[in-house]
Design a protein around this motif. Structure first.
Motif, PDB file in Angstrom:
ATOM      1  N   SER A 168       0.826  -1.200   0.000  1.00 51.24           N
ATOM      2  CA  SER A 168       0.000   0.000   0.000  1.00 51.24           C
ATOM      3  C   SER A 168       0.864   1.255   0.000  1.00 51.24           C
ATOM      4  CB  SER A 168      -0.924   0.000   1.222  1.00 51.24           C
ATOM      5  OG  SER A 168      -1.658   1.190   1.288  1.00 51.24           O
ATOM      6  N   CYS A 169       1.902   1.251   0.800  1.00 52.52           N
ATOM      7  CA  CYS A 169       2.822   2.390   0.860  1.00 52.52           C
ATOM      8  C   CYS A 169       3.416   2.688  -0.517  1.00 52.52           C
ATOM      9  CB  CYS A 169       3.922   2.113   1.884  1.00 52.52           C
ATOM     10  SG  CYS A 169       5.166   3.413   2.018  1.00 52.52           S
ATOM     11  N   LEU A 170       3.851   1.635  -1.210  1.00 51.38           N
ATOM     12  CA  LEU A 170       4.408   1.838  -2.552  1.00 51.38           C
ATOM     13  C   LEU A 170       3.392   2.517  -3.460  1.00 51.38           C
ATOM     14  CD1 LEU A 170       6.177  -1.605  -3.130  1.00 51.38           C
ATOM     15  CD2 LEU A 170       7.294   0.587  -2.694  1.00 51.38           C
ATOM     16  N   PHE A 171       2.159   2.023  -3.465  1.00 51.45           N
ATOM     17  CA  PHE A 171       1.126   2.631  -4.300  1.00 51.45           C
ATOM     18  C   PHE A 171       0.913   4.098  -3.949  1.00 51.45           C
ATOM     19  CE2 PHE A 171      -1.284  -1.606  -5.155  1.00 51.45           C
ATOM     20  CZ  PHE A 171      -0.489  -1.856  -6.257  1.00 51.45           C
ATOM     21  N   HIS A 172       0.883   4.401  -2.652  1.00 51.10           N
ATOM     22  CA  HIS A 172       0.680   5.791  -2.223  1.00 51.10           C
ATOM     23  C   HIS A 172       1.864   6.668  -2.608  1.00 51.10           C
ATOM     24  CE1 HIS A 172      -3.137   5.776  -0.040  1.00 51.10           C
ATOM     25  NE2 HIS A 172      -2.864   4.507   0.188  1.00 51.10           N
ATOM     26  N   GLU A 173       3.057   6.170  -2.418  1.00 47.17           N
ATOM     27  CA  GLU A 173       4.247   6.946  -2.771  1.00 47.17           C
ATOM     28  C   GLU A 173       4.295   7.264  -4.261  1.00 47.17           C
ATOM     29  OE1 GLU A 173       6.739   8.363  -0.817  1.00 47.17           O
ATOM     30  OE2 GLU A 173       5.325   7.851   0.778  1.00 47.17           O
ATOM     31  N   PHE A 174       3.810   6.348  -5.081  1.00 45.74           N
ATOM     32  CA  PHE A 174       3.817   6.551  -6.524  1.00 45.74           C
ATOM     33  C   PHE A 174       2.532   7.180  -7.038  1.00 45.74           C
ATOM     34  CE2 PHE A 174       6.986   3.041  -6.169  1.00 45.74           C
ATOM     35  CZ  PHE A 174       8.087   3.846  -6.424  1.00 45.74           C
ATOM     36  N   ARG A 175       1.650   7.517  -6.109  1.00 42.82           N
ATOM     37  CA  ARG A 175       0.412   8.239  -6.428  1.00 42.82           C
ATOM     38  C   ARG A 175      -0.457   7.523  -7.461  1.00 42.82           C
ATOM     39  NH1 ARG A 175       4.398  12.545  -6.182  1.00 42.82           N
ATOM     40  NH2 ARG A 175       4.133  13.637  -4.216  1.00 42.82           N
ATOM     41  N   VAL A 176      -0.594   6.217  -7.289  1.00 42.00           N
ATOM     42  CA  VAL A 176      -1.457   5.450  -8.188  1.00 42.00           C
ATOM     43  C   VAL A 176      -2.689   4.925  -7.461  1.00 42.00           C
ATOM     44  CG1 VAL A 176       0.364   4.876  -9.840  1.00 42.00           C
ATOM     45  CG2 VAL A 176      -0.100   3.326  -7.912  1.00 42.00           C
ATOM     46  N   VAL A 177      -2.933   5.432  -6.249  1.00 38.75           N
ATOM     47  CA  VAL A 177      -4.149   5.132  -5.496  1.00 38.75           C
ATOM     48  C   VAL A 177      -4.637   6.412  -4.844  1.00 38.75           C
ATOM     49  CG1 VAL A 177      -3.554   2.715  -5.007  1.00 38.75           C
ATOM     50  CG2 VAL A 177      -2.841   4.495  -3.409  1.00 38.75           C
ATOM     51  N   ASP A 178      -5.921   6.402  -4.466  1.00 44.50           N
ATOM     52  CA  ASP A 178      -6.441   7.558  -3.735  1.00 44.50           C
ATOM     53  C   ASP A 178      -6.168   7.373  -2.240  1.00 44.50           C
ATOM     54  OD1 ASP A 178      -8.435   5.850  -2.695  1.00 44.50           O
ATOM     55  OD2 ASP A 178      -9.962   6.577  -4.082  1.00 44.50           O
ATOM     56  N   ASP A 179      -6.637   8.296  -1.431  1.00 39.99           N
ATOM     57  CA  ASP A 179      -6.374   8.240   0.007  1.00 39.99           C
ATOM     58  C   ASP A 179      -6.914   6.982   0.674  1.00 39.99           C
ATOM     59  OD1 ASP A 179      -5.048  10.645  -0.110  1.00 39.99           O
ATOM     60  OD2 ASP A 179      -6.778  11.838   0.545  1.00 39.99           O
ATOM     61  N   ASN A 180      -7.959   6.401   0.105  1.00 36.11           N
ATOM     62  CA  ASN A 180      -8.544   5.172   0.651  1.00 36.11           C
ATOM     63  C   ASN A 180      -7.854   3.907   0.141  1.00 36.11           C
ATOM     64  OD1 ASN A 180     -10.586   6.526   2.118  1.00 36.11           O
ATOM     65  ND2 ASN A 180     -11.758   6.752   0.220  1.00 36.11           N
ATOM     66  N   GLY A 181      -6.892   4.082  -0.772  1.00 36.49           N
ATOM     67  CA  GLY A 181      -6.193   2.927  -1.328  1.00 36.49           C
ATOM     68  C   GLY A 181      -6.850   2.338  -2.552  1.00 36.49           C
ATOM     69  N   ASP A 182      -7.835   3.030  -3.107  1.00 32.92           N
ATOM     70  CA  ASP A 182      -8.468   2.551  -4.329  1.00 32.92           C
ATOM     71  C   ASP A 182      -7.608   2.962  -5.522  1.00 32.92           C
ATOM     72  OD1 ASP A 182     -10.727   1.357  -3.085  1.00 32.92           O
ATOM     73  OD2 ASP A 182     -11.578   3.360  -2.801  1.00 32.92           O
ATOM     74  N   PRO A 183      -7.286   2.011  -6.395  1.00 33.83           N
ATOM     75  CA  PRO A 183      -6.341   2.278  -7.483  1.00 33.83           C
ATOM     76  C   PRO A 183      -6.885   3.208  -8.547  1.00 33.83           C
ATOM     77  CG  PRO A 183      -7.158   0.030  -7.594  1.00 33.83           C
ATOM     78  CD  PRO A 183      -7.744   0.639  -6.368  1.00 33.83           C
ATOM     79  N   HIS A 184      -5.965   3.965  -9.121  1.00 38.69           N
ATOM     80  CA  HIS A 184      -6.235   4.801 -10.293  1.00 38.69           C
ATOM     81  C   HIS A 184      -5.735   4.001 -11.499  1.00 38.69           C
ATOM     82  CE1 HIS A 184      -7.189   8.301  -7.872  1.00 38.69           C
ATOM     83  NE2 HIS A 184      -6.010   8.289  -7.301  1.00 38.69           N
ATOM     84  N   PHE A 185      -6.532   3.046 -11.947  1.00 42.53           N
ATOM     85  CA  PHE A 185      -6.097   2.194 -13.042  1.00 42.53           C
ATOM     86  C   PHE A 185      -5.835   2.987 -14.316  1.00 42.53           C
ATOM     87  CE2 PHE A 185      -8.159  -1.140 -10.427  1.00 42.53           C
ATOM     88  CZ  PHE A 185      -7.049  -1.954 -10.274  1.00 42.53           C
ATOM     89  N   GLU A 186      -6.559   4.077 -14.505  1.00 45.88           N
ATOM     90  CA  GLU A 186      -6.327   4.880 -15.706  1.00 45.88           C
ATOM     91  C   GLU A 186      -4.923   5.480 -15.689  1.00 45.88           C
ATOM     92  OE1 GLU A 186      -7.790   7.484 -12.523  1.00 45.88           O
ATOM     93  OE2 GLU A 186      -8.558   5.612 -13.316  1.00 45.88           O
ATOM     94  N   ARG A 187      -4.415   5.866 -14.532  1.00 42.93           N
ATOM     95  CA  ARG A 187      -3.033   6.374 -14.432  1.00 42.93           C
ATOM     96  C   ARG A 187      -2.038   5.266 -14.735  1.00 42.93           C
ATOM     97  NH1 ARG A 187      -2.652   9.997  -8.942  1.00 42.93           N
ATOM     98  NH2 ARG A 187      -3.999  11.657  -9.677  1.00 42.93           N
TER      99      ARG A 187
END
Length: 146
Positions: free
Chosen positions: A74-93
């Protein structure tokens, strides 16, 4: 461009299993990605307490339950800004970044991304784990977690 490369690498941190079926050679995982990822990976290990052994086991061995590992993902996803604050992925990104990568990576990533679009879990750590588990199961040969 470096952020794009890093974001794509999260996708592949997302590709491995036991040495018999896992691709590990001079070009895979891409050494330049590993170098770019190291500072973020180190930060997330420090923030979550995930161990190198747990990361390696998930990457090159079996899927296993480890709360610190899940939060590392989860931390990796947040650091790379590919999820929102709730941890839901931004698949389009993620998909946008994949389209900018070289052919080999794109051919590996695109089918995997299409299979893994419905993360499950009660919190952001569980959802990150769900995505990584799906990626690993979809392409165990190329999956790696750094």
């Amino acid at each position: 461009m470096q952020v794009l490369a890093i974001t794509l690498f999260v996708v592949f941190l997302s590709f491995g299993q036991s040495n018999a079926g896992t691709r590990r050679d001079d070009s895979w995982p891409p050494p330049e990605f590993l170098e770019i990822l190291k500072p973020v990976s180190d930060k997330c290990k420090a923030d979550t307490g995930a161990s190198d052994a747990a990361i390696k086991e998930f990457s090159d061995g079996e899927v296993h339950e480890d709360p610190a590992l899940k939060c590392f993902m989860s931390c990796l996803f947040h650091e790379f800004r590919v999820v929102d604050d709730n941890g839901d992925p931004h698949f389009e990104r993620i998909n946008t970044h994949v389209k900018l990568m070289d052919d080999e990576i794109r051919q590996i990533a695109e089918p995997v991304l299409k299979q893994c679009t419905n993360p499950q879990g009660a919190d952001k750590c569980e959802r990150a784990f769900s995505i990584h588990k799906c990626w690993k199961n979809a392409d165990p040969k190329h999956y790696f977690l750094a």
